[in-house]
Write a protein that holds these residues in place. Structure first.
Motif, PDB file in Angstrom:
ATOM      1  N   ALA A   1       0.819  -1.213   0.000  1.00 33.34           N
ATOM      2  CA  ALA A   1       0.000   0.000   0.000  1.00 33.34           C
ATOM      3  C   ALA A   1       0.851   1.262   0.000  1.00 33.34           C
ATOM      4  O   ALA A   1       0.394   2.315  -0.472  1.00 33.34           O
ATOM      5  N   PHE A   2       2.079   1.167   0.520  1.00 35.31           N
ATOM      6  CA  PHE A   2       2.937   2.352   0.662  1.00 35.31           C
ATOM      7  C   PHE A   2       4.344   2.036   0.134  1.00 35.31           C
ATOM      8  O   PHE A   2       5.312   1.979   0.886  1.00 35.31           O
ATOM      9  N   PRO A   3       4.473   1.826  -1.194  1.00 23.23           N
ATOM     10  CA  PRO A   3       5.766   1.399  -1.740  1.00 23.23           C
ATOM     11  C   PRO A   3       6.860   2.457  -1.642  1.00 23.23           C
ATOM     12  O   PRO A   3       8.046   2.108  -1.682  1.00 23.23           O
ATOM     13  N   ASP A   4       6.490   3.728  -1.516  1.00 26.17           N
ATOM     14  CA  ASP A   4       7.497   4.789  -1.427  1.00 26.17           C
ATOM     15  C   ASP A   4       7.926   5.090   0.007  1.00 26.17           C
ATOM     16  O   ASP A   4       8.790   5.952   0.230  1.00 26.17           O
TER      17      ASP A   4
ATOM     18  N   GLU B   1       1.170   7.186   6.136  1.00 27.15           N
ATOM     19  CA  GLU B   1       0.468   8.428   5.807  1.00 27.15           C
ATOM     20  C   GLU B   1      -1.027   8.189   5.655  1.00 27.15           C
ATOM     21  O   GLU B   1      -1.469   7.179   5.116  1.00 27.15           O
ATOM     22  N   GLY B   2      -1.827   9.120   6.150  1.00 28.36           N
ATOM     23  CA  GLY B   2      -3.282   9.029   6.043  1.00 28.36           C
ATOM     24  C   GLY B   2      -3.943   9.089   7.398  1.00 28.36           C
ATOM     25  O   GLY B   2      -3.287   9.221   8.438  1.00 28.36           O
ATOM     26  N   ASP B   3      -5.264   8.977   7.402  1.00 30.94           N
ATOM     27  CA  ASP B   3      -6.048   8.986   8.633  1.00 30.94           C
ATOM     28  C   ASP B   3      -6.396   7.560   9.032  1.00 30.94           C
ATOM     29  O   ASP B   3      -6.764   6.730   8.190  1.00 30.94           O
ATOM     30  N   TRP B   4      -6.322   7.301  10.347  1.00 31.78           N
ATOM     31  CA  TRP B   4      -6.527   5.954  10.866  1.00 31.78           C
ATOM     32  C   TRP B   4      -7.433   6.012  12.088  1.00 31.78           C
ATOM     33  O   TRP B   4      -7.254   6.837  12.972  1.00 31.78           O
ATOM     34  N   LEU B   5      -8.400   5.089  12.123  1.00 36.18           N
ATOM     35  CA  LEU B   5      -9.342   4.985  13.236  1.00 36.18           C
ATOM     36  C   LEU B   5      -8.947   3.801  14.111  1.00 36.18           C
ATOM     37  O   LEU B   5      -8.789   2.679  13.621  1.00 36.18           O
TER      38      LEU B   5
ATOM     39  N   TRP C   1     -10.297   0.033  18.872  1.00 38.40           N
ATOM     40  CA  TRP C   1     -10.516  -0.134  20.307  1.00 38.40           C
ATOM     41  C   TRP C   1     -10.880   1.191  20.971  1.00 38.40           C
ATOM     42  O   TRP C   1     -11.279   1.209  22.137  1.00 38.40           O
ATOM     43  N   ASN C   2     -10.755   2.270  20.242  1.00 38.54           N
ATOM     44  CA  ASN C   2     -11.096   3.603  20.734  1.00 38.54           C
ATOM     45  C   ASN C   2     -11.641   4.397  19.546  1.00 38.54           C
ATOM     46  O   ASN C   2     -10.984   5.288  19.007  1.00 38.54           O
ATOM     47  N   PRO C   3     -12.835   4.068  19.078  1.00 38.30           N
ATOM     48  CA  PRO C   3     -13.327   4.560  17.786  1.00 38.30           C
ATOM     49  C   PRO C   3     -13.581   6.058  17.705  1.00 38.30           C
ATOM     50  O   PRO C   3     -13.872   6.568  16.623  1.00 38.30           O
ATOM     51  N   THR C   4     -13.464   6.754  18.812  1.00 38.16           N
ATOM     52  CA  THR C   4     -13.566   8.215  18.732  1.00 38.16           C
ATOM     53  C   THR C   4     -12.210   8.847  18.428  1.00 38.16           C
ATOM     54  O   THR C   4     -12.104  10.054  18.245  1.00 38.16           O
ATOM     55  N   ARG C   5     -11.186   8.018  18.377  1.00 36.43           N
ATOM     56  CA  ARG C   5      -9.819   8.517  18.196  1.00 36.43           C
ATOM     57  C   ARG C   5      -9.400   8.375  16.735  1.00 36.43           C
ATOM     58  O   ARG C   5      -9.253   7.269  16.214  1.00 36.43           O
ATOM     59  N   LEU C   6      -9.205   9.492  16.061  1.00 37.77           N
ATOM     60  CA  LEU C   6      -8.727   9.521  14.687  1.00 37.77           C
ATOM     61  C   LEU C   6      -7.284  10.006  14.701  1.00 37.77           C
ATOM     62  O   LEU C   6      -6.976  11.068  15.241  1.00 37.77           O
ATOM     63  N   VAL C   7      -6.394   9.210  14.109  1.00 38.90           N
ATOM     64  CA  VAL C   7      -4.965   9.498  14.138  1.00 38.90           C
ATOM     65  C   VAL C   7      -4.483   9.755  12.718  1.00 38.90           C
ATOM     66  O   VAL C   7      -4.855   9.034  11.791  1.00 38.90           O
ATOM     67  N   SER C   8      -3.643  10.772  12.552  1.00 42.96           N
ATOM     68  CA  SER C   8      -3.075  11.082  11.244  1.00 42.96           C
ATOM     69  C   SER C   8      -1.621  10.613  11.198  1.00 42.96           C
ATOM     70  O   SER C   8      -0.828  10.900  12.093  1.00 42.96           O
TER      71      SER C   8
ATOM     72  N   ILE D   1      -5.606  -2.769  16.135  1.00 45.48           N
ATOM     73  CA  ILE D   1      -6.439  -2.831  14.933  1.00 45.48           C
ATOM     74  C   ILE D   1      -6.813  -1.399  14.555  1.00 45.48           C
ATOM     75  O   ILE D   1      -7.526  -0.717  15.305  1.00 45.48           O
ATOM     76  N   PHE D   2      -6.333  -0.953  13.429  1.00 49.12           N
ATOM     77  CA  PHE D   2      -6.654   0.378  12.910  1.00 49.12           C
ATOM     78  C   PHE D   2      -7.279   0.220  11.528  1.00 49.12           C
ATOM     79  O   PHE D   2      -6.923  -0.704  10.781  1.00 49.12           O
ATOM     80  N   ILE D   3      -8.207   1.089  11.210  1.00 52.16           N
ATOM     81  CA  ILE D   3      -8.821   1.023   9.888  1.00 52.16           C
ATOM     82  C   ILE D   3      -8.812   2.406   9.257  1.00 52.16           C
ATOM     83  O   ILE D   3      -8.740   3.433   9.941  1.00 52.16           O
ATOM     84  N   ARG D   4      -8.879   2.412   7.954  1.00 49.87           N
ATOM     85  CA  ARG D   4      -9.143   3.655   7.263  1.00 49.87           C
ATOM     86  C   ARG D   4     -10.571   4.074   7.611  1.00 49.87           C
ATOM     87  O   ARG D   4     -11.461   3.228   7.697  1.00 49.87           O
ATOM     88  N   PRO D   5     -10.818   5.346   7.823  1.00 49.86           N
ATOM     89  CA  PRO D   5     -12.135   5.765   8.319  1.00 49.86           C
ATOM     90  C   PRO D   5     -13.226   5.656   7.254  1.00 49.86           C
ATOM     91  O   PRO D   5     -13.682   6.644   6.685  1.00 49.86           O
ATOM     92  N   ARG D   6     -13.632   4.420   6.995  1.00 51.80           N
ATOM     93  CA  ARG D   6     -14.694   4.155   6.038  1.00 51.80           C
ATOM     94  C   ARG D   6     -15.857   3.531   6.791  1.00 51.80           C
ATOM     95  O   ARG D   6     -15.695   2.544   7.521  1.00 51.80           O
TER      96      ARG D   6
END
Length: 711
Positions: free
Chosen positions: A602-605, A641-645, A648-655, A671-676
């Motif tokens: 996903a992040f080859p660079d 790089e990007g936003d991650w949810l 285990w703490n779904p109110t926390r969005l990390v960049s 466990i982090f997901i893209r905020p979809r």
């Protein structure tokens, strides 16, 4: 076709005019036509060729950046090995134009020998290189070499961490990157996925056709060179340009084969034991005299009562009559009473039933197979395991006829064990199709899986699965795979985490493991971490767990509330992701991008992504941290790089990019997901699920009451 010296090749190279559909244009820069040629693919990829010394440079169309090179200063592009040593292919060749996008160069060597080199762009936009000799006697191996950058990484080739079965499950520093390793392309048990393909961080891949044994030296002997050489009468390999890993994999699956997409039920949790015994009592002393195997019934009733999802159940050997429990494909009805009714009982509960198979036969049918010439040669080396010669169409049909009654009884697939042991690898023995067993050895797992796949396709189309231990080129289109006999230690889990990502890159996208390991005493903490990791693999298979349930552990607490709750938590989560898994299995088949993805896909660079292996993606959205060390209760997690949810703490969005320390008690992994929204909804509230799982696990089921319902 007339042959012309390379000094007058201008007319063959400098053909002008419009390129026809499906054929690329060949070009030659003015002033360089005598010693060089440029072949351009339909999308503009360039292969710049120097004939003497032979070098091939593949460049990107827009920037001209070098993607890969065969040969460099002091590094011959192609070579051969004989009793006299290793020699480079060199000299002034005679060059022919074979097509608008291909050439053949013939090099005169000593003793009347000629080397032919063909270069051809394929429809998949890979550069196919072929090397052959006339005559080919006394040639041991044919090979190629590529220069290596100081920071270059390599991933692929084999499932096990290092190519040494004695090191399996032992402390190792090697991880995902193969740089510095030598890999023998010869299928070995029991971590038995091998495939002659690697992906480089420099932006290219290499795939070698055929099944002859070979060797890859990944900057092990010389830090500036990668080399590979293979036995056989010719060497055919693809240089696969990127520029990124996803593009490489997209081209790779077009020439090597696409991964299987199984029925949807395969993405539900699985359960098995290594050996089933039909006992008169359940684990808790409850008397049992029901119509089916007691341990099957115990597993199904306990999981149902604990609300732990189960979609697939299978029985290992012994399940048949005979001293090893595998004679004549005939049920041992004392061990597995009423198997046909049992399968229907499971089907009624939405549970598909699978059975263990091997590529060898036992019992009275062996004599018939010998008489009809259906067995592999060199029977003396196979002891009591008579391997079927699946290169023989008649033998394949005969074997399928033997197995067919099991399928017609409702068996929805097979665990295809072995195929990586006892298959001879000699040049003096030949199979029915005329090949030596040396060439067939690597191909045998595919032949075995192909025979089973053909049978099941005919009897239950689109509603079966095969789970194989061994695989080579072509196997990925036939089956799912598991990681062999992994150690039950933390090092076994570490190896499985690496194997998942290696297998995915090779194209074995549909993959799982024996959760908890195999063959040794269970480690409670390792099992807990393995269950969590296994939930984010396509096949979540819990077993054999020492042939006991987690409600009957060999150590205290014997009824292990915490482990049962962990099993429920992650089985529920895996089940909630069933549609997500199906969607990404389809993506893997269409694009080559696997379901399990190392971060660099996903992040080859991102150079750090190439060094990270304790984290991986499951599909597009889910980033998982895999914990394998005993006693570890926190993990340093790198988020690209990007936003991650944080799930285990779904109110926390990390960049990102950022590195976080995540607390990880035994039930929890990062466990982090893209905020979809769709993915977040599918996964739900993990903390609430954990609390509910603990509550359910504390309510110990009453087996006596549950069993009464099936009499």
């Amino acid at each position: 076709m007339n042959r012309i010296p390379w000094v007058v090749i201008a007319a063959a190279i400098a053909v002008q005019g419009e390129a026809r559909l499906g054929v690329a244009r060949a070009q030659s820069p003015a002033g360089e036509y005598a010693r060089t040629a440029t072949v351009t693919s339909l999308t503009g990829l360039r292969a710049d060729v120097t004939w003497n010394p032979l070098r091939v440079t593949v460049r990107e169309p827009a920037t001209g950046r070098v993607v890969s090179q065969l040969g460099a200063s002091g590094i011959p592009a192609l070579f051969f090995e004989s009793d006299a040593g290793s020699r480079a292919i060199q000299g002034d060749p005679i060059v022919e134009r074979t097509t608008l996008n291909g050439y053949r160069a013939t090099y005169a060597l000593d003793a009347g020998r000629r080397a032919e080199v063909e270069l051809q762009w394929t429809p998949a936009e890979t550069l196919l290189v072929t090397l052959r000799f006339e005559p080919d006697g006394e040639i041991r191996r044919l090979g190629a070499q590529l220069p290596v950058a100081s920071d270059e990484h390599f991933v692929g080739l084999l499932e096990r961490t290092v190519d040494n079965p004695a090191a399996d499950g032992r402390p190792l520093s090697a991880a995902l990157d193969l740089r510095g390793q030598t890999v023998s392309m010869f299928v070995k048990p029991t971590h038995s996925l091998y495939l002659p393909f690697y992906l480089s961080s420099a932006g290219y891949g290499v795939f070698v056709e055929g099944t002859w044994p070979g060797v890859f030296d990944l900057a092990a002997s010389r830090g500036n060179t990668t080399a590979f050489s293979f036995e056989g009468p010719e060497l055919k390999f693809h240089v696969i340009p990127g520029p990124d890993p996803a593009a490489i994999l997209g081209r790779y699956v077009q020439v090597a084969g696409r991964p299987l997409v199984p029925p949807k039920w395969a993405f539900l949790p699985w359960r098995y034991r290594d050996e089933h015994v039909n006992l008169p009592r359940f684990y808790d002393g409850t008397a049992y005299s029901g119509p089916y195997n007691s341990q099957v019934v115990e597993d199904v009733l306990m999981l149902q009562a604990l609300d732990i999802p189960l979609g697939v159940y299978w029985i290992d050997r012994p399940w048949a009559v005979g001293h090893e429990g595998y004679d004549d494909f005939t049920w041992d009805r004392r061990r597995v009473p009423n198997p046909e009714r049992m399968i229907r009982w499971l089907d009624d509960k939405g549970i598909r039933f699978l059975l263990w198979l091997a590529p060898w036969i036992q019992g009275s049918i062996v004599d018939e197979a010998k008489r009809r010439g259906f067995l592999m040669p060199d029977l003396a080396s196979q002891n009591d395991h008579s391997h079927v010669d699946f290169t023989n169409p008649g033998a394949t049909v005969w074997w399928q006829d033997c197995v067919r009654t099991l399928v017609d009884a409702g068996v929805a697939g097979f665990k295809l064990d072995r195929g990586d042991e006892e298959v001879p690898g000699r040049v003096d023995l030949r199979t029915a199709d005329g090949r030596t067993t040396r060439e067939v050895h690597n191909d045998y797992p595919r032949l075995y899986a192909g025979a089973a796949h053909q049978l099941l396709t005919a009897r239950r189309p689109d509603d079966f699965i095969l789970m194989a231990r061994a695989g080579y080129t072509g196997s990925q289109s036939l089956a799912a795979f598991w990681a062999g006999d992994s150690s039950t230690s933390e090092w076994g889990l570490r190896q499985a985490i690496i194997a998942a990502q290696r297998a995915a890159v090779m194209g074995f996208s549909l993959w799982g493991t024996d959760i908890g390991g195999y063959g040794m005493r269970l480690d409670r903490e390792v099992l807990a971490r393995w269950i969590a990791f296994g939930a984010f693999t396509p096949i979540m298979q819990v077993g054999p767990t020492e042939n006991r349930g987690l409600w009957d552990m060999p150590t205290e607490p014997r009824y292990d509330t915490e482990l049962i709750a962990i099993w429920r938590l992650y089985a529920k989560l895996h089940t909630a992701l069933q549609n997500y898994s199906v969607a990404h299995a389809l993506i893997a088949r269409e694009t080559g991008v696997p379901m399990i993805r190392p971060l660099f896909l996903a992040f080859p660079d991102d150079r750090r992504a190439w060094d990270t292996w304790e984290e991986f993606f499951y599909g597009d959205d889910i980033l998982v941290g895999a914990i394998w060390r005993k006693g570890q209760r926190a993990m340093s997690v790198y988020l690209p790089e990007g936003d991650w949810l944080d799930m285990w703490n779904p109110t926390r969005l990390v960049s990102g990019p950022i590195t976080l320390t995540v607390d990880c008690p035994m039930y929890k992994i990062p466990i982090f997901i893209r905020p979809r929204a769709a993915t977040a909804r599918a996964m739900g509230d993990l903390n609430a699920l954990w609390d509910d799982s603990l509550k359910r696990a504390r309510a110990k089921p009453d087996l006596a009451g549950l069993a009464a319902a099936i009499h």
